[in-house]
Scaffold this active site. Structure first.
Site, PDB file in Angstrom:
ATOM      1  N   MET A  20       0.831  -1.199   0.000  1.00  7.11           N
ATOM      2  CA  MET A  20       0.000   0.000   0.000  1.00  7.11           C
ATOM      3  C   MET A  20       0.870   1.256   0.000  1.00  7.11           C
ATOM      4  O   MET A  20       1.542   1.567   0.973  1.00  7.11           O
ATOM      5  CB  MET A  20      -0.927  -0.012   1.216  1.00  7.11           C
ATOM      6  CG  MET A  20      -1.870  -1.211   1.250  1.00  7.11           C
ATOM      7  SD  MET A  20      -2.982  -1.200   2.691  1.00  7.11           S
ATOM      8  CE  MET A  20      -4.015   0.245   2.313  1.00  7.11           C
ATOM      9  N   GLY A  22      -0.371   4.292  -0.495  1.00 11.22           N
ATOM     10  CA  GLY A  22      -1.154   5.451  -0.088  1.00 11.22           C
ATOM     11  C   GLY A  22      -1.937   6.064  -1.230  1.00 11.22           C
ATOM     12  O   GLY A  22      -2.709   6.999  -1.032  1.00 11.22           O
ATOM     13  N   LEU A  45       5.889   0.863   2.660  1.00 11.83           N
ATOM     14  CA  LEU A  45       7.333   1.011   2.794  1.00 11.83           C
ATOM     15  C   LEU A  45       7.697   2.487   2.881  1.00 11.83           C
ATOM     16  O   LEU A  45       7.307   3.276   2.015  1.00 11.83           O
ATOM     17  CB  LEU A  45       8.049   0.382   1.598  1.00 11.83           C
ATOM     18  CG  LEU A  45       7.752  -1.096   1.327  1.00 11.83           C
ATOM     19  CD1 LEU A  45       8.553  -1.562   0.119  1.00 11.83           C
ATOM     20  CD2 LEU A  45       8.069  -1.942   2.550  1.00 11.83           C
ATOM     21  N   CYS A 113      13.416  -0.127  -8.359  1.00  9.49           N
ATOM     22  CA  CYS A 113      12.646  -0.204  -7.120  1.00  9.49           C
ATOM     23  C   CYS A 113      11.797  -1.475  -7.094  1.00  9.49           C
ATOM     24  O   CYS A 113      11.762  -2.190  -6.093  1.00  9.49           O
ATOM     25  CB  CYS A 113      11.759   1.026  -6.978  1.00  9.49           C
ATOM     26  SG  CYS A 113      10.766   1.051  -5.458  1.00  9.49           S
ATOM     27  N   GLY A 137      -0.998  -2.682  -6.749  1.00 10.04           N
ATOM     28  CA  GLY A 137      -1.944  -1.914  -7.550  1.00 10.04           C
ATOM     29  C   GLY A 137      -1.431  -1.575  -8.929  1.00 10.04           C
ATOM     30  O   GLY A 137      -1.949  -0.655  -9.569  1.00 10.04           O
ATOM     31  N   CYS A 210       9.916   9.377  -7.315  1.00  9.89           N
ATOM     32  CA  CYS A 210       9.254   9.729  -6.058  1.00  9.89           C
ATOM     33  C   CYS A 210      10.191  10.342  -5.036  1.00  9.89           C
ATOM     34  O   CYS A 210       9.730  11.018  -4.116  1.00  9.89           O
ATOM     35  CB  CYS A 210       8.599   8.484  -5.469  1.00  9.89           C
ATOM     36  SG  CYS A 210       9.765   7.172  -5.035  1.00  9.89           S
TER      37      CYS A 210
END
Length: 395
Positions: A20, A22, A45, A113, A137, A210
């Site tokens: 998840m 967010g 994470l 990643c 997702g 990110c």
């Protein structure tokens, strides 16, 4: 009897860990699986120092996003854990990102990643928690094959397909992973989130890089690899100096704007030479490459790679995430592998991925891929492509 995740057992007897971030995609994934009765555990994470990114729109895996993931988990009634992976992320992703730019390449940190953090370290954690699967997702799908293994295929929503970023997924990882959104559109995912009453239903999508709080990746590289910011020459295809630059990190193959050179015709970055700190520029036609040498091949097609390739394997390849797959030949060469692009491709940049597909469109199967080590233009007249592949493209 298989459940909706192609696993043996009833959903209530099947533990699934959901990664998840967010965002709406992973949140909807967790809510959907919970509604189907699965024993869902959410894990977020923390990947980098989120202080500077807490209030920045588009940030991922930091600050507000961790709060949002926790809020979603509480609303749907699942346990939620935040794991500190900052040191692992810095070593595997951020340092690699900086090194790649300093060497004149254009890296794709999302691929690293997924390969090094999410589908290696997090997958191990999911197994330790007794989960039968790790769900994400991502907009990509997998299909159960006759032998029980799984094939990775493009998402139904071509505009959201993320298969390019997942080519390095191994067969063992793929058999454990699940992608519940693979056959859904983004609009359907948001509607699903609204139906479950999730506050993130209309949340903005995260950005690819990110860990860059300011949005300027050069800030990260100048701090970690200051040598990449050293000035050098801008030269033409013949090696004549026609300008100066303030660091090769400011350039990428195919770039046109920001060269700072007055010219009667448009110029593009054709090559970056990190050793000499030279940026080579030329006309657009100089960008077209026909041969790509690959490194770090990952094969998830049928059988062993050597046997599958044989004297040459007809495939379709994507050399940038925003490009459509193009017809190509995959061949063994000089102890490694190379791709011959049948129609050529512009802006092929070392460091980017070259992803293999079995079809040019639709929910094509991902056969694997590799990272681009170098690219060259054809020097001699190449043999024509076999008729079946040409006809496939015409169709």
């Amino acid at each position: 009897m298989l459940n909706s995740l192609d696993l043996e057992g009833r959903p209530q007897d099947t533990r699934v860990v959901v990664a998840m971030s967010g965002g709406v995609d992973s949140s909807a994934t967790a809510a959907l699986l919970k509604s189907e009765g699965y024993d869902v555990v959410g894990i977020t994470l923390q990947l980098y120092d989120h202080g500077a990114a807490t209030h920045r729109k588009g940030a991922c895996c930091a600050g507000q996003d961790i709060h949002d993931a926790r809020d979603v988990a509480e609303r749907i009634g699942i346990p939620h854990y935040v794991l500190d992976y900052e040191s692992r992320f810095r070593e595997s992703v951020i340092d690699n990102f900086a090194d790649s730019y300093a060497s004149g390449q254009t890296p794709v940190p999302c691929i690293e990643c997924n390969r090094s953090i999410k589908f290696r370290d997090l997958l191990k954690t999911a197994r330790e928690l007794g989960a039968s699967a790790l769900a994400t997702g991502h907009y990509v799908a997998s299909r159960r094959r006759g032998d029980g293994s799984r094939a990775l295929v493009c998402a139904a929503d071509a505009d959201r397909d993320q298969s390019y970023f997942l080519f390095a997924t191994t067969q063992q990882q793929l058999d454990y992973l699940r992608f519940p959104l693979g056959d859904m559109t983004k609009a359907q995912t948001r509607e699903l989130a609204r139906r479950f009453g999730l506050t993130v239903a209309d949340k903005q999508d995260s950005q690819d890089i990110c860990f860059v709080p300011t949005g300027r990746y050069t800030d990260i590289i100048s701090r970690l690899r200051p040598s990449a910011m050293e000035p050098g020459d801008i030269v033409d295809l013949d090696g004549h100096v026609i300008g100066q630059h303030q660091g090769i990190v400011h350039f990428t193959v195919g770039q046109r704007k920001g060269l700072g050179i007055a010219s009667g015709a448009p110029l593009y970055v054709v090559k970056l030479d990190a050793l000499s700190r030279r940026v080579v520029v030329g006309p657009r036609e100089a960008l077209r490459m026909d041969r790509i040498v690959l490194r770090d091949i990952n094969w998830i097609g049928d059988g062993a790679l050597d046997r599958a390739v044989g004297n040459g394997l007809e495939i379709f390849v994507r050399v940038r995430s925003t490009r459509a797959p193009q017809p190509a030949w995959l061949r063994a060469a000089d102890g490694g592998y190379e791709v011959e692009l049948i129609a050529g491709e512009e802006g092929v940049s070392p460091g980017q991925a070259c992803v293999f597909y079995d079809a040019p469109s639709g929910q094509a199967r991902v056969l694997g891929g590799g990272f681009i080590q170098s690219a060259t233009a054809r020097r001699v007249t190449a043999k024509a492509a076999p008729q079946p592949l040409v006809e496939t493209m015409r169709g």
